[in-house]
Design a protein around this motif. Structure first.
Motif, PDB file in Angstrom:
ATOM      1  N   UNK A 131       0.842  -1.193   0.000  1.00 45.07           N
ATOM      2  CA  UNK A 131       0.000   0.000   0.000  1.00 45.07           C
ATOM      3  C   UNK A 131       0.879   1.246   0.000  1.00 45.07           C
ATOM      4  N   UNK A 132       1.937   1.240   0.792  1.00 45.41           N
ATOM      5  CA  UNK A 132       2.845   2.392   0.849  1.00 45.41           C
ATOM      6  C   UNK A 132       3.507   2.633  -0.510  1.00 45.41           C
ATOM      7  N   UNK A 133       3.976   1.558  -1.158  1.00 47.43           N
ATOM      8  CA  UNK A 133       4.604   1.706  -2.480  1.00 47.43           C
ATOM      9  C   UNK A 133       3.623   2.254  -3.512  1.00 47.43           C
ATOM     10  N   UNK A 134       2.410   1.706  -3.521  1.00 47.20           N
ATOM     11  CA  UNK A 134       1.420   2.145  -4.505  1.00 47.20           C
ATOM     12  C   UNK A 134       0.986   3.577  -4.222  1.00 47.20           C
ATOM     13  N   UNK A 135       0.835   3.928  -2.950  1.00 50.36           N
ATOM     14  CA  UNK A 135       0.488   5.302  -2.590  1.00 50.36           C
ATOM     15  C   UNK A 135       1.557   6.256  -3.085  1.00 50.36           C
TER      16      UNK A 135
END
Length: 79
Positions: free
Chosen positions: A45-49
């Protein structure tokens, strides 16, 4: 244990390590695997955000939309 997701995340590894009298080895393993999945999803989620934020920074229309109350969140200070 205190209520709340944050406290569960902090205390679950310790509970699994010390409560072997209550949980079977199979249950400890399963919960451990779920914790690993949870951590993986947090990282994903952090990478995609970060990727979405990078795309939004590059587009003038996105930057304008992100500043409209009720439509997008305010742009982070690092922008």
């Amino acid at each position: 244990m205190r209520r709340g997701l944050r406290f569960l995340r902090q205390q679950l590894p310790q509970i699994l390590a010390t409560r072997t009298d209550v949980l079977s080895p199979s249950m400890v393993r399963i919960i451990g695997e779920l914790i690993d999945d949870w951590e993986y999803l947090d990282e994903r989620i952090e990478r995609i955000t970060d990727e979405i934020e990078t795309l939004a920074r590059a587009d003038e229309n996105c930057r304008r939309l992100m500043t409209v109350p009720g439509i997008g969140r305010s742009l982070p200070a690092r922008w």
